[in-house]
Write a protein that holds these residues in place. Structure first.
Motif, PDB file in Angstrom:
ATOM      1  N   ALA A 202       0.867  -1.181   0.000  1.00  0.00           N
ATOM      2  CA  ALA A 202       0.000   0.000   0.000  1.00  0.00           C
ATOM      3  C   ALA A 202       0.900   1.227   0.000  1.00  0.00           C
ATOM      4  O   ALA A 202       1.806   1.320   0.822  1.00  0.00           O
ATOM      5  N   TYR A 203       0.645   2.160  -0.918  1.00  0.00           N
ATOM      6  CA  TYR A 203       1.575   3.283  -1.095  1.00  0.00           C
ATOM      7  C   TYR A 203       1.031   4.627  -0.608  1.00  0.00           C
ATOM      8  O   TYR A 203       1.787   5.561  -0.423  1.00  0.00           O
ATOM      9  N   ASP A 204      -0.298   4.727  -0.497  1.00  0.00           N
ATOM     10  CA  ASP A 204      -0.881   6.009  -0.065  1.00  0.00           C
ATOM     11  C   ASP A 204      -1.679   5.772   1.209  1.00  0.00           C
ATOM     12  O   ASP A 204      -2.897   5.773   1.192  1.00  0.00           O
ATOM     13  N   GLY A 205      -1.006   5.494   2.296  1.00  0.00           N
ATOM     14  CA  GLY A 205      -1.723   5.156   3.529  1.00  0.00           C
ATOM     15  C   GLY A 205      -2.000   3.668   3.582  1.00  0.00           C
ATOM     16  O   GLY A 205      -1.517   2.901   2.748  1.00  0.00           O
ATOM     17  N   GLU A 206      -2.807   3.281   4.555  1.00  0.00           N
ATOM     18  CA  GLU A 206      -3.056   1.856   4.773  1.00  0.00           C
ATOM     19  C   GLU A 206      -4.033   1.285   3.747  1.00  0.00           C
ATOM     20  O   GLU A 206      -4.863   2.010   3.190  1.00  0.00           O
TER      21      GLU A 206
END
Ligand SMILES: Cc1ncc(COP(=O)(O)O)c(C=O)c1O
Length: 389
Positions: A202-206
């Motif tokens: 996951a790259y933008d938050g959870e």
């Protein structure tokens, strides 16, 4: 020591940018860590690490997974809700063996992970496509299809879905739809096989909550895997499901005969978790793959001709690109290969032959190579559109 082509599933052509393969970059695999913990596994578990294992897998790994899932997903995950698999592919195969019989219908998203379709073909089930949009699986369409098929006398026992960082589209199922899907599955006694292989990336938050964690009492078989987040060659994954479903999987004949399908590798994975190395490794992977995703997206924005569209995925390995009207991915591919770039045409993932899109994997190359691949792809699209080669 590099991965020799004699060992690896996919051979990369020298000089090419191969966007087709959704596998971890071998240079990001934790070779030293695995070497160290593999020795620790033997020192810690002795002959137990290389004996026939319990069908549900070694308790050390089941407990580590239960602890991690409880901490990260906020739901009580007792070890009796965990069994070890040989990865998601084997977990899906096992679920099909236990919960379906040849001739059954299995509902799948279209597009979906193409290689899951091969596992279903081998089990003799018929796949029926459910549409998917930017919010993931269309639950209303699923409900209508399920009703129609069942009133026509078809046995529909299972939905296979990738609700989080979907392969190939990159979309995730919206929270409201997750809840509606769970209610429908419970109400209509539909087993939902949740392929959750990309959760850790996951790259933008959870990542959004898994279907299983939202309703552990629902008929969900969540397939987790260490393939993308640790090492695919370990062949270790797991299932989370409520105890009545899990015990049917554990009772499979193949496990009664051979025990845990990945006993030794499971003890190695257990040491990675027990020694606290897993989270640090994942943080590094997220950083590396997020930077690659961003580099590819930026280069595509810069170079692609008008008429091409894509959304930036919040996790996983793939960017799903639509082509200008009139150009199919399969027609584009030979032009692309002449430019030294390759991709997976959308038709491979669709159940209805739709080929207006293509899948680009950003996991295998560094930022400079991805930018070069985007440039080549853009040039191939222009050539294909102008009708000359
Ligand atoms: C959606 C999906 N499921 C399963 C797999 C394979 O997982 P495993 O290596 O755990 O069998 C992949 C690998 O590309 C995948 O993309």
């Amino acid at each position: 020591v590099h991965a020799s082509p004699n060992f690896t599933q996919n051979a990369l052509r020298p000089g090419f940018v191969e966007f087709a393969f959704g596998e971890p970059d071998p240079t990001l695999l934790p070779v030293e860590l695995i070497g160290t913990v593999a020795r620790h596994a033997i020192e810690t578990y002795g002959a137990g690490a290389i004996s026939y294992g319990r069908p549900e897998g070694p308790a050390v790994l089941r407990e580590e997974i239960a602890r991690r899932v409880a901490a990260r997903e906020g739901c009580v995950a007792a070890a009796n809700c965990v069994m070890i698999t040989g990865g998601n592919s084997q977990g899906l195969d096992l679920a099909l063996t236990v919960f379906t019989r040849p001739g059954d219908v299995v509902l799948v998203e279209s597009p979906t992970y193409n290689l899951a379709l091969g596992i279903m073909r081998d089990r003799g089930v018929e796949t029926v496509a459910v549409p998917l949009d930017d919010d993931g699986l269309e639950v209303g369409a699923l409900e209508a299809l399920l009703s129609g098929l069942r009133s026509a006398g078809r046995r529909v026992r299972m939905l296979y879905t990738i609700p989080t960082f979907h392969n190939p589209t990159g979309v995730s199922l919206a929270l409201g739809r997750r809840r509606r899907l769970l209610a429908l599955a419970a109400d209509r006694d539909l087993i939902v096989v949740e392929d959750d292989v990309y959760r850790e990336l996951a790259y933008d938050g959870e990542a959004p909550p898994s279907l299983w964690s939202l309703a552990p009492e629902a008929p969900v078989v969540r397939l987790g895997s260490f393939s993308k987040s640790l090492a695919p060659g370990l062949r270790v994954g797991w299932v989370n499901a409520r105890p009545d479903l899990l015990s049917r999987l554990v009772a499979a004949g193949v496990l009664e005969s051979g025990g845990c399908v990945s006993q030794y590798a499971a003890t190695v994975a257990a040491r990675v978790l027990a020694e606290g190395a897993y989270d640090a490794h994942i943080i590094g992977l997220r950083r590396a793959y997020a930077s690659r995703r961003d580099a590819l997206a930026a280069a595509l924005r810069e170079h692609l001709p008008s008429g091409c569209h894509f959304a930036v995925p919040a996790g996983g390995f793939f960017l799903w690109l639509s082509l200008p009207a009139g150009l199919t991915a399969s027609r584009l591919l030979p032009f692309a290969e002449r430019c030294g770039v390759a991709f997976a045409p959308g038709v491979r993932f669709s159940c209805d032959g739709d080929d207006r899109r293509l899948r680009l994997a950003f996991c295998l190359y560094d930022e400079a190579a991805l930018a070069e691949g985007a440039l080549r792809l853009a040039s191939a699209i222009r050539t294909a559109e102008s009708g000359c080669d």
